[in-house]
Design a protein around this motif. Structure first.
Motif, short mmCIF file in Angstrom:
data_model
loop_
_atom_site.label_atom_id
_atom_site.label_comp_id
_atom_site.label_asym_id
_atom_site.label_seq_id
_atom_site.Cartn_x
_atom_site.Cartn_y
_atom_site.Cartn_z
N VAL A 130 0.95 -1.27 -0.27
CA VAL A 130 -0.29 -0.41 -0.24
C VAL A 130 1.47 0.90 -0.47
N ASN A 131 2.20 1.41 0.02
CA ASN A 131 3.05 2.38 0.98
C ASN A 131 3.40 2.34 -0.74
N LYS A 132 3.04 3.08 -2.36
CA LYS A 132 3.00 3.60 -3.07
C LYS A 132 4.31 4.00 -3.46
N ARG A 133 4.57 5.11 -1.93
CA ARG A 133 5.81 5.80 -2.37
C ARG A 133 7.37 4.49 -2.25
N ASN A 134 6.98 4.26 -1.07
CA ASN A 134 8.53 3.39 -0.78
C ASN A 134 8.67 1.95 -2.03
N VAL A 135 7.32 1.58 -2.56
CA VAL A 135 7.38 0.67 -3.92
C VAL A 135 8.54 1.55 -5.33
N ASN A 136 7.89 3.07 -5.24
CA ASN A 136 8.66 3.77 -6.66
C ASN A 136 9.94 3.84 -5.79
N PHE A 137 10.26 3.65 -4.58
CA PHE A 137 11.49 4.16 -4.11
C PHE A 137 12.87 2.68 -4.56
N TYR A 138 12.07 1.53 -4.32
CA TYR A 138 12.80 0.84 -4.79
C TYR A 138 13.04 0.42 -5.71
#
Length: 166
Positions: A130-138
């Motif tokens: 659900v943490n799209k910011r983290n998913v995109n970060f990685y």
């Protein structure tokens, strides 16, 4: 400065992660809660010399765990490399007052350099779906999303597993 954490700093470390948890919850991301991350987990990380802190102006503002231990939850994942010589990242945090300034990048650069310098084959981690910011970060850093795992005490939603081959 990034360095190994000290047991005497546990309260400062918990303050950072509680601030992160509150910030995520305020933004509808129920990734961390009263069960995770726990003081006991951080004390274990310190005892294993796996917990690093990021200091700015002599203040702890971030954390990262660099571990060689593969948690049982990761067993079902089909990883890109064999299950030997892998570095696992856990509990990456940057205090909300310092987010957006490149500190998470610095922590990840540190982890990846550590892995290269110590002959690891890959870096593995999970992050909340659900943490799209983290998913995109990685993903932006070149990590490949490989599968999902669940932590029932944290959420009904899955955590995506990622790996970066070095």
């Amino acid at each position: 400065m990034i360095r190994l954490a000290k047991k005497s700093e546990i309260d400062k470390i918990i303050t950072v992660t509680k601030a992160c948890a509150a910030f995520m919850i305020k933004n509808g991301i129920y990734q961390w809660n009263e069960h995770y991350p726990s003081k006991q987990a951080f004390l274990h990380d310190i005892a294993q010399e796996e917990l690093y802190v990021l200091e700015v102006d002599e203040k702890i503002i971030g954390t990262i765990v660099l571990s060689t231990h593969m948690d049982d939850e990761y067993i079902p994942i089909t990883w890109l490399t064999s299950n030997e010589a892998n570095l696992y990242i856990h509990r990456l945090s940057v205090h909300p007052e310092y987010q957006g300034q490149g500190y998470a990048q610095k922590l990840m650069n540190f982890a990846e350099e550590y892995a290269k310098n110590n002959d690891f084959k890959s870096v593995r981690l999970d992050t909340f779906s659900v943490n799209k910011r983290n998913v995109n970060f990685y993903q932006t850093r070149g990590y490949k999303q490989l599968g999902d795992i669940f932590f029932p005490k944290q959420s009904e939603h899955p955590f995506h597993c990622f790996e970066l081959v070095l």
